[in-house]
Design an enzyme around this catalytic site. Structure first.
Site, PDB file in Angstrom:
ATOM      1  N   TYR A 141       0.815  -1.214   0.000  1.00 46.94           N
ATOM      2  CA  TYR A 141       0.000   0.000   0.000  1.00 46.94           C
ATOM      3  C   TYR A 141       0.850   1.265   0.000  1.00 46.94           C
ATOM      4  O   TYR A 141       0.384   2.325  -0.393  1.00 46.94           O
ATOM      5  CB  TYR A 141      -0.884   0.039   1.256  1.00 46.94           C
ATOM      6  CG  TYR A 141      -2.128  -0.804   1.199  1.00 46.94           C
ATOM      7  CD1 TYR A 141      -2.066  -2.179   1.078  1.00 46.94           C
ATOM      8  CD2 TYR A 141      -3.383  -0.210   1.310  1.00 46.94           C
ATOM      9  CE1 TYR A 141      -3.223  -2.941   1.056  1.00 46.94           C
ATOM     10  CE2 TYR A 141      -4.534  -0.962   1.300  1.00 46.94           C
ATOM     11  CZ  TYR A 141      -4.456  -2.331   1.173  1.00 46.94           C
ATOM     12  OH  TYR A 141      -5.605  -3.069   1.160  1.00 46.94           O
ATOM     13  N   LYS A 189       4.225 -15.319   3.495  1.00 45.31           N
ATOM     14  CA  LYS A 189       4.419 -16.112   2.271  1.00 45.31           C
ATOM     15  C   LYS A 189       5.930 -16.315   2.165  1.00 45.31           C
ATOM     16  O   LYS A 189       6.590 -15.912   1.186  1.00 45.31           O
ATOM     17  CB  LYS A 189       3.834 -15.343   1.068  1.00 45.31           C
ATOM     18  CG  LYS A 189       3.808 -16.134  -0.220  1.00 45.31           C
ATOM     19  CD  LYS A 189       2.799 -17.277  -0.250  1.00 45.31           C
ATOM     20  CE  LYS A 189       2.975 -18.116  -1.498  1.00 45.31           C
ATOM     21  NZ  LYS A 189       2.156 -19.350  -1.485  1.00 45.31           N
ATOM     22  N   ASP A 221      -1.800 -18.585   1.791  1.00 45.53           N
ATOM     23  CA  ASP A 221      -2.771 -19.337   0.970  1.00 45.53           C
ATOM     24  C   ASP A 221      -3.467 -20.422   1.790  1.00 45.53           C
ATOM     25  O   ASP A 221      -4.691 -20.559   1.763  1.00 45.53           O
ATOM     26  CB  ASP A 221      -2.117 -19.906  -0.304  1.00 45.53           C
ATOM     27  CG  ASP A 221      -0.790 -20.602  -0.067  1.00 45.53           C
ATOM     28  OD1 ASP A 221      -0.304 -20.605   1.084  1.00 45.53           O
ATOM     29  OD2 ASP A 221      -0.234 -21.167  -1.034  1.00 45.53           O
ATOM     30  N   ASP A 245      -5.721  -7.390   4.802  1.00 46.51           N
ATOM     31  CA  ASP A 245      -6.892  -6.823   4.122  1.00 46.51           C
ATOM     32  C   ASP A 245      -7.756  -7.958   3.564  1.00 46.51           C
ATOM     33  O   ASP A 245      -8.963  -8.017   3.789  1.00 46.51           O
ATOM     34  CB  ASP A 245      -6.423  -5.906   2.991  1.00 46.51           C
ATOM     35  CG  ASP A 245      -7.581  -5.293   2.234  1.00 46.51           C
ATOM     36  OD1 ASP A 245      -8.525  -4.823   2.893  1.00 46.51           O
ATOM     37  OD2 ASP A 245      -7.554  -5.300   0.991  1.00 46.51           O
ATOM     38  N   ASP A 249     -11.578  -9.627   5.166  1.00 45.20           N
ATOM     39  CA  ASP A 249     -12.848  -9.709   4.424  1.00 45.20           C
ATOM     40  C   ASP A 249     -13.336 -11.155   4.383  1.00 45.20           C
ATOM     41  O   ASP A 249     -14.527 -11.432   4.530  1.00 45.20           O
ATOM     42  CB  ASP A 249     -12.686  -9.194   2.986  1.00 45.20           C
ATOM     43  CG  ASP A 249     -13.097  -7.733   2.854  1.00 45.20           C
ATOM     44  OD1 ASP A 249     -12.887  -6.975   3.819  1.00 45.20           O
ATOM     45  OD2 ASP A 249     -13.632  -7.353   1.797  1.00 45.20           O
TER      46      ASP A 249
HETATM   47  C1  IPM Z   1     -10.072  -1.717   4.412  1.00 43.80           C
HETATM   48  C2  IPM Z   1     -10.383  -1.180   3.036  1.00 43.80           C
HETATM   49  C3  IPM Z   1      -9.264  -0.235   2.623  1.00 43.80           C
HETATM   50  C4  IPM Z   1      -7.978  -1.041   2.618  1.00 43.80           C
HETATM   51  C5  IPM Z   1      -9.489   0.496   1.290  1.00 43.80           C
HETATM   52  C6  IPM Z   1     -10.801   1.208   1.262  1.00 43.80           C
HETATM   53  C7  IPM Z   1      -8.366   1.422   0.992  1.00 43.80           C
HETATM   54  O1  IPM Z   1     -10.566  -2.213   2.122  1.00 43.80           O
HETATM   55  O2  IPM Z   1     -10.005  -0.901   5.355  1.00 43.80           O
HETATM   56  O3  IPM Z   1      -9.893  -2.918   4.557  1.00 43.80           O
HETATM   57  O4  IPM Z   1      -7.697  -1.734   1.633  1.00 43.80           O
HETATM   58  O5  IPM Z   1      -7.246  -0.972   3.603  1.00 43.80           O
HETATM   59 MN    MN Z   2     -10.415  -4.183   3.034  1.00 45.23          MN
END
Ligand code: IPM
Ligand code: MN
Length: 368
Positions: A141, A189, A221, A245, A249
Site C-alpha cells: 500500500y 508467504k 494461501d 486486508d 474480508d
Molecule cells: C479496508 C479497506 C481499505 C484497505 C481500502 C478502502 C483502501 O478495504 O479498510 O480494509 O484496503 O485498507
Molecule cells: Mn479491506
C-alpha cells in the site's frame, strides 16, 4: 472523563452509522458522567466534492489534536473513475499514514443467533472468535510510488518492510494473544517473498519474550483455506497489510455479515481511529436501513483502547448481544423472521439497554 472526538462520517452509509455512534456515546456520557466533545470533518468522496482533495489539511490537523477519531466509510461509484490521487480511498490511506496508525485490530466473533446467516455450515463457524492484527502503514500500500511504465505496458508496486515496522506489529500480535487465549498465528508467504522471510525471522526472535504465547507460522494461501474450513483453530492472527486486508474480508463471512465487524487502527501511544470494516454501501445509502452494529462496536473499541474505559465498552458490547439475542436484526442479516429493524430502531434498542440495562425483548417473540 473529558475527551475530544473527531467524527469523519465520509460517504454513503458512513453518515448514517456515525449518527448511531454518537447516540450511543451520548448515552454512555450520561450514564457514567463523561464529557465527550465532537467535531466533524470531511474525508473521502465528500471531501473531493467540497475541497478538491480526499484529505483536506483541516481534517488532518483536527485529527492530530483529537483524543480519538471515529470514521464512517469512504468511497462510491461517483468517484470510481477518478485519477488515483482523487480517489476517496486515498483519504483513508492518507490519514492512517499521517497519524502513524500502524496496528489495525479486527475482532471477528460469531453471534449465536446469527450463525445461520453465515453461508458456511453452522457447525463450522460455531465458536469462532478471532482477532486479526493487520499491519496498516507499510507493504504494498505504501511502497515506492506505484507507477505505470513503458507507456502503460507495465506497472510496478513494491512490497517493502523495515525491521522496525515488522517488530512493532509483531509485538502487538503477541501482546494481543497474551490478553486472549495465548495463541498466535503469524501469516506470511515465506516460501516466496523476501519480506516474509524477514517477517518470520523477527517472529522467531520475538517469541522468546512471550513464553506464555504459542506461535505457529502459516502461509497465507493455506490460512485462507483454514479460515473457512476450521476457523475455531485461530485466536490471534498477525500479518502484513495486504494479506490482512484480504483475510479480514474473508473472515467476515463467519459472522454472517460485514455489517457486524468493528476495527481499531492504533498508534503506539494509544491514539486511534475506529471504523467499521464494511464500506460505504452505496446501494443502500440514504435508505436508513444500514446495520449500525459495526460502527457501535467500533465505538466500544475506542472507549477501551484509547480511553481505557473497559466497563463502558463492555456495556455497549452487552447491549449489542442482548438486542441480537432478542432476535432483532437489520436487513443485511437476512434472517427470516419479523424482528427486522432499521438503523434508527437498532440504535434505539442499543441505547435503551445502555440506559436501563434491562434485557431487550423482541416484540414478536420469534426467538422466545
Ligand atoms: C479496508 C479497506 C481499505 C484497505 C481500502 C478502502 C483502501 O478495504 O479498510 O480494509 O484496503 O485498507
Ligand atoms: Mn479491506
Amino acid at each position: 472523563m473529558k475527551k475530544k472526538i473527531v467524527l469523519l462520517p465520509g460517504d454513503g452509509i458512513g453518515k448514517e452509522v456515525i449518527n448511531s455512534a454518537q447516540a450511543v456515546l451520548f448515552a454512555i456520557a450520561d450514564e457514567f458522567n463523561h464529557s465527550f466533545s465532537f467535531e466533524s470533518h470531511d474525508i473521502g468522496g465528500i471531501a473531493i466534492d467540497l475541497h478538491g482533495t480526499p484529505l483536506p489539511d483541516a481534517t488532518v490537523e483536527a485529527c492530530k489534536k483529537a483524543d480519538a477519531i471515529l470514521l464512517g466509510a469512504v468511497g462510491g461509484p461517483k468517484w470510481d473513475n477518478n485519477p488515483s490521487h482523487l480517489r476517496p480511498e486515498r483519504g483513508l490511506l492518507g490519514i492512517r499514514k499521517a497519524l502513524d496508525l500502524f496496528a489495525n485490530l479486527r475482532p471477528i466473533k460469531g453471534y449465536k443467533n446469527l450463525l445461520h446467516a453465515s453461508p458456511l455450515k453452522e457447525e463450522v463457524v460455531s465458536g469462532s472468535d478471532l482477532l486479526i492484527v493487520r499491519e496498516l502503514t507499510g507493504g504494498l500500500y505504501f511502497g515506492t510510488p506505484s507507477e505505470r511504465r513503458d507507456a502503460g505496458q507495465s506497472a510496478v508496486d513494491t512490497l517493502a518492510y523495515t525491521r522496525r515496522e515488522i517488530e512493532r506489529i509483531v509485538d502487538k500480535g503477541f501482546q494481543s494473544a497474551q490478553k486472549r487465549r495465548g495463541h498466535l498465528t503469524s501469516v506470511d508467504k515465506a516460501n516466496v517473498l523476501e519480506s516474509s522471510k524477514l517477517w518470520r525471522e523477527i517472529v522467531e526472535e520475538k517469541k522468546v519474550q512471550y513464553p506464555d504465547v504459542t506461535v505457529v507460522h502459516s502461509l497465507v494461501d493455506s490460512t485462507a483455506m483454514k479460515l473457512i474450513t476450521n476457523p475455531t483453530q485461530f485466536d490471534v492472527i498477525v500479518t502484513e497489510n495486504m494479506f490482512g486486508d484480504i483475510l479480514s474480508d474473508e473472515a467476515s463471512v463467519l459472522t454472517g455479515s460485514l455489517g457486524m465487524l468493528p476495527s481499531a487502527s492504533l498508534r503506539e501511544d494509544g491514539v486511534g481511529l475506529y471504523e467499521p470494516v464494511h464500506g460505504s454501501a452505496p446501494d443502500i445509502a440514504g435508505k436508513g436501513i444500514a446495520n449500525p452494529i459495526a460502527m457501535i462496536l467500533s465505538t466500544a473499541m475506542m472507549l477501551r483502547h484509547s480511553f481505557g474505559l473497559d466497563t463502558e465498552a463492555i456495556l455497549i458490547e452487552d447491549a449489542v448481544q442482548s438486542v441480537l439475542d432478542a432476535g432483532y436484526h437489520t436487513e443485511d442479516l437476512q434472517i427470516n423472521n419479523s424482528c427486522l429493524v432499521d438503523t434508527a430502531e437498532m440504535t434505539k434498542l442499543i441505547v435503551d439497554y445502555i440506559q436501563s440495562q434491562d434485557a431487550a425483548k423482541c416484540i414478536c417473540d420469534c426467538y422466545a
